[in-house]
Design a protein around this motif. Structure first.
Motif, PDB file in Angstrom:
ATOM      1  N   PRO A   1      -1.252 -16.684  -7.828  1.00  0.00           N
ATOM      2  CA  PRO A   1      -1.889 -15.357  -7.882  1.00  0.00           C
ATOM      3  C   PRO A   1      -3.156 -15.416  -8.733  1.00  0.00           C
ATOM      4  O   PRO A   1      -3.145 -15.956  -9.841  1.00  0.00           O
ATOM      5  N   LYS A   2      -4.246 -14.844  -8.227  1.00  0.00           N
ATOM      6  CA  LYS A   2      -5.561 -15.030  -8.857  1.00  0.00           C
ATOM      7  C   LYS A   2      -5.669 -14.341 -10.218  1.00  0.00           C
ATOM      8  O   LYS A   2      -6.224 -14.902 -11.164  1.00  0.00           O
ATOM      9  N   ARG A   3      -5.168 -13.121 -10.337  1.00  0.00           N
ATOM     10  CA  ARG A   3      -5.402 -12.348 -11.556  1.00  0.00           C
ATOM     11  C   ARG A   3      -4.768 -12.999 -12.788  1.00  0.00           C
ATOM     12  O   ARG A   3      -5.461 -13.221 -13.788  1.00  0.00           O
ATOM     13  N   PRO A   4      -3.472 -13.325 -12.794  1.00  0.00           N
ATOM     14  CA  PRO A   4      -2.921 -13.996 -13.985  1.00  0.00           C
ATOM     15  C   PRO A   4      -3.530 -15.375 -14.222  1.00  0.00           C
ATOM     16  O   PRO A   4      -3.669 -15.804 -15.376  1.00  0.00           O
ATOM     17  N   LEU A   5      -3.913 -16.041 -13.146  1.00  0.00           N
ATOM     18  CA  LEU A   5      -4.551 -17.353 -13.297  1.00  0.00           C
ATOM     19  C   LEU A   5      -5.879 -17.214 -14.035  1.00  0.00           C
ATOM     20  O   LEU A   5      -6.195 -18.004 -14.936  1.00  0.00           O
ATOM     21  N   LEU A   6      -6.655 -16.178 -13.702  1.00  0.00           N
ATOM     22  CA  LEU A   6      -7.936 -15.955 -14.354  1.00  0.00           C
ATOM     23  C   LEU A   6      -7.779 -15.553 -15.821  1.00  0.00           C
ATOM     24  O   LEU A   6      -8.600 -15.922 -16.665  1.00  0.00           O
ATOM     25  N   ILE A   7      -6.730 -14.803 -16.128  1.00  0.00           N
ATOM     26  CA  ILE A   7      -6.477 -14.447 -17.534  1.00  0.00           C
ATOM     27  C   ILE A   7      -6.281 -15.721 -18.364  1.00  0.00           C
ATOM     28  O   ILE A   7      -6.814 -15.857 -19.470  1.00  0.00           O
ATOM     29  N   ALA A   8      -5.540 -16.674 -17.801  1.00  0.00           N
ATOM     30  CA  ALA A   8      -5.284 -17.931 -18.515  1.00  0.00           C
ATOM     31  C   ALA A   8      -6.554 -18.760 -18.659  1.00  0.00           C
ATOM     32  O   ALA A   8      -6.853 -19.292 -19.743  1.00  0.00           O
ATOM     33  N   THR A   9      -7.327 -18.889 -17.586  1.00  0.00           N
ATOM     34  CA  THR A   9      -8.521 -19.739 -17.650  1.00  0.00           C
ATOM     35  C   THR A   9      -9.603 -19.135 -18.547  1.00  0.00           C
ATOM     36  O   THR A   9     -10.265 -19.861 -19.301  1.00  0.00           O
ATOM     37  N   GLN A  10      -9.771 -17.824 -18.503  1.00  0.00           N
ATOM     38  CA  GLN A  10     -10.784 -17.197 -19.356  1.00  0.00           C
ATOM     39  C   GLN A  10     -10.414 -17.348 -20.838  1.00  0.00           C
ATOM     40  O   GLN A  10     -11.290 -17.565 -21.685  1.00  0.00           O
ATOM     41  N   GLY A  11      -9.122 -17.253 -21.144  1.00  0.00           N
ATOM     42  CA  GLY A  11      -8.691 -17.461 -22.517  1.00  0.00           C
ATOM     43  C   GLY A  11      -8.957 -18.887 -22.990  1.00  0.00           C
ATOM     44  O   GLY A  11      -9.417 -19.108 -24.119  1.00  0.00           O
ATOM     45  N   ALA A  12      -8.689 -19.861 -22.133  1.00  0.00           N
ATOM     46  CA  ALA A  12      -8.931 -21.260 -22.503  1.00  0.00           C
ATOM     47  C   ALA A  12     -10.419 -21.535 -22.711  1.00  0.00           C
ATOM     48  O   ALA A  12     -10.800 -22.276 -23.623  1.00  0.00           O
ATOM     49  N   MET A  13     -11.271 -20.931 -21.892  1.00  0.00           N
ATOM     50  CA  MET A  13     -12.710 -21.124 -22.046  1.00  0.00           C
ATOM     51  C   MET A  13     -13.203 -20.527 -23.367  1.00  0.00           C
ATOM     52  O   MET A  13     -14.084 -21.084 -24.033  1.00  0.00           O
TER      53      MET A  13
END
Length: 452
Positions: free
Chosen positions: A101-113
């Motif tokens: 799912p895109k939305r939770p995936l983006l939350i994780a990647t934006q936090g890591a960045m």
């Protein structure tokens, strides 16, 4: 699931779909029509904050490396390391984007960045930063981007629906370029006043904005694509899908050449500032701001235009390459600076036109893998192009370095124009009204490749 070539999957609520469809049809020609959609507004607001931080870090990173090493090649190595993971693992990132799912995936990647920016800030502010720290941070950021890029690109259609994809892609670029106007200027002031570390810190903190936007979205108003189940051969399936479609493969090939050899501005501009015009970080920020101003104009024109055609893509690529050549040999500071604006216009037009045309021509269940391939060739070629352009720039000077990028980009644009003309059974027509490809008289034009 797909209902046809490039169709979006059905969203969760029929009433929302009907309303969104009517709104998009009524406002399709509006430059800012996608912003009428609440979820996209939240996304765009968060992105403009984090994009501003990203541009601050880019300028600070390039200038820090140049200060530590005095070498344009070192700047090229930094850029190469940031994009090397995309070249190595980009297609796998697309597979993950299709599976999750895109939305939770983006939350994780934006936090890591955000964490990579904070870590680099701590090292710099403590006075312990070395060039290998910057290399490592750039590589780690690239690893996260492998997944973030295709997920973020394909999430656009889930927020706005099929009818608004082209407009939303253009506004995303306008968003990015608006931040590019502000970020370098702030970075130039910060670097001069207090050093690069504060730019890195502000970038790390800026990722709180997109994470908040993602958390505040109304999930029932999204147009979700059903995640693909894990299966063998999904990467090869994506490659076969693209290889069999000329309307996908040739735009991807073209942006691969342009991205690898034509978008090496950190190398060229830093070399022009240091060795040709003998400026400082403020001059470097000014040059980046001028390119951003042109890019913003290009993005807004693309948003207003709505439709994406391959002939526009090829024409913009050729003009971009010609401008690189002309600018490389501009004799004075202000002429060089002024030419950066149209370079930004046509460079952005290439990016947006290719991006939106590829997304609209792709089935939703394949979009993550296709866009991962798109981003892999557009940015993943940088590990090859950046060191080469950096070496040419260091060896032969800034002017020859930029001209080399222009020559390769021009050759690619002309070659793909010829290929598309043959695929579409077109011939070159030259008259008083201009130069254009028209259908050959001997047979009808193929419908598969929309070059008109």
């Amino acid at each position: 699931m797909s209902t046809g070539n490039g169709a979006d999957s059905a969203p969760g609520h029929t009433s929302t779909t009907t309303t969104a469809g009517k709104n998009s049809r009524n406002s399709r020609n509006s430059m800012f029509s996608s912003l009428k959609i609440r979820n996209y507004r939240l996304f765009a607001t968060g992105q403009v904050v984090s994009n501003t931080g990203t541009w601050m870090q880019r300028i600070a990173q390039d200038w820090l490396v140049l200060s530590l090493t005095g070498s344009a090649s070192a700047v090229g190595i930094t850029i190469a390391l940031q994009f090397l993971p995309m070249l190595m693992f980009g297609l796998y990132g697309g597979v993950l984007a299709d599976r999750l799912p895109k939305r939770p995936l983006l939350i994780a990647t934006q936090g890591a960045m955000g964490l990579t920016g904070v870590a680099l800030a701590v090292l710099t502010l403590a006075g312990h930063v070395q060039v290998w720290h910057v290399y490592l941070a750039a590589f780690l950021l690239g690893l996260v981007t492998v997944v973030d890029n295709p997920a973020r690109q394909t999430f656009v259609s889930e927020m706005v629906g099929k009818d608004q994809v082209a407009n939303a892609v253009s506004l995303n670029s306008a968003n990015f370029q608006s931040a590019r106007l502000v970020g370098p200027a702030i970075a130039g002031v910060l670097i001069t006043a207090v050093g690069s570390g504060w730019a890195f810190l502000l970038n790390g903190l800026s990722f709180a904005a997109p994470i908040a936007g993602l958390l505040l979205m109304r999930t029932h108003e999204l147009h979700p694509v059903e995640p693909q189940p894990r299966a063998k051969g999904q990467l090869r399936e994506g490659l076969r899908y693209v290889a069999g479609r000329p309307e996908l493969i040739w735009p991807i090939v073209l942006v691969g050449f342009i991205g690898t050899f034509g978008f090496n501005f950190p190398i060229w501009l830093s070399a022009f500032v240091s060795n040709v015009f003998h400026g400082d970080a403020g001059t470097y920020g000014l040059f980046n701001t001028l390119i951003a101003a042109g890019s913003l104009v290009g993005a807004l024109l693309a948003a207003r235009r709505g439709l994406s055609r391959l002939r526009l893509l090829v024409a913009a690529a050729v003009l971009f390459a010609v401008l690189l050549l002309v600018t490389a040999f501009a004799p004075g500071f202000w002429l060089f600076a002024a030419l950066l604006v149209p370079i930004g216009v046509f460079g952005l037009t290439v990016n947006v036109t290719a991006n939106s045309s590829v997304q609209m021509a792709t089935d939703p269940e394949m979009r993550g893998r296709v866009m991962a391939l798109f981003m892999m060739v557009f940015t993943g070629g940088t590990p090859l192009g950046a060191p080469l352009m950096g070496w040419i720039t260091d060896t032969y000077g800034a002017r020859i370095g930029m001209a080399a990028g222009g020559v390769i980009s021009l050759a690619a644009g002309v070659a793909i124009a010829v290929v598309l003309a043959r695929v579409g059974n077109l011939r070159l027509r030259v008259n008083r009204r201009g130069v254009a490809f028209v259908p050959a008289a001997s047979s009808r034009r193929r419908e598969l490749v929309p070059v008109a």
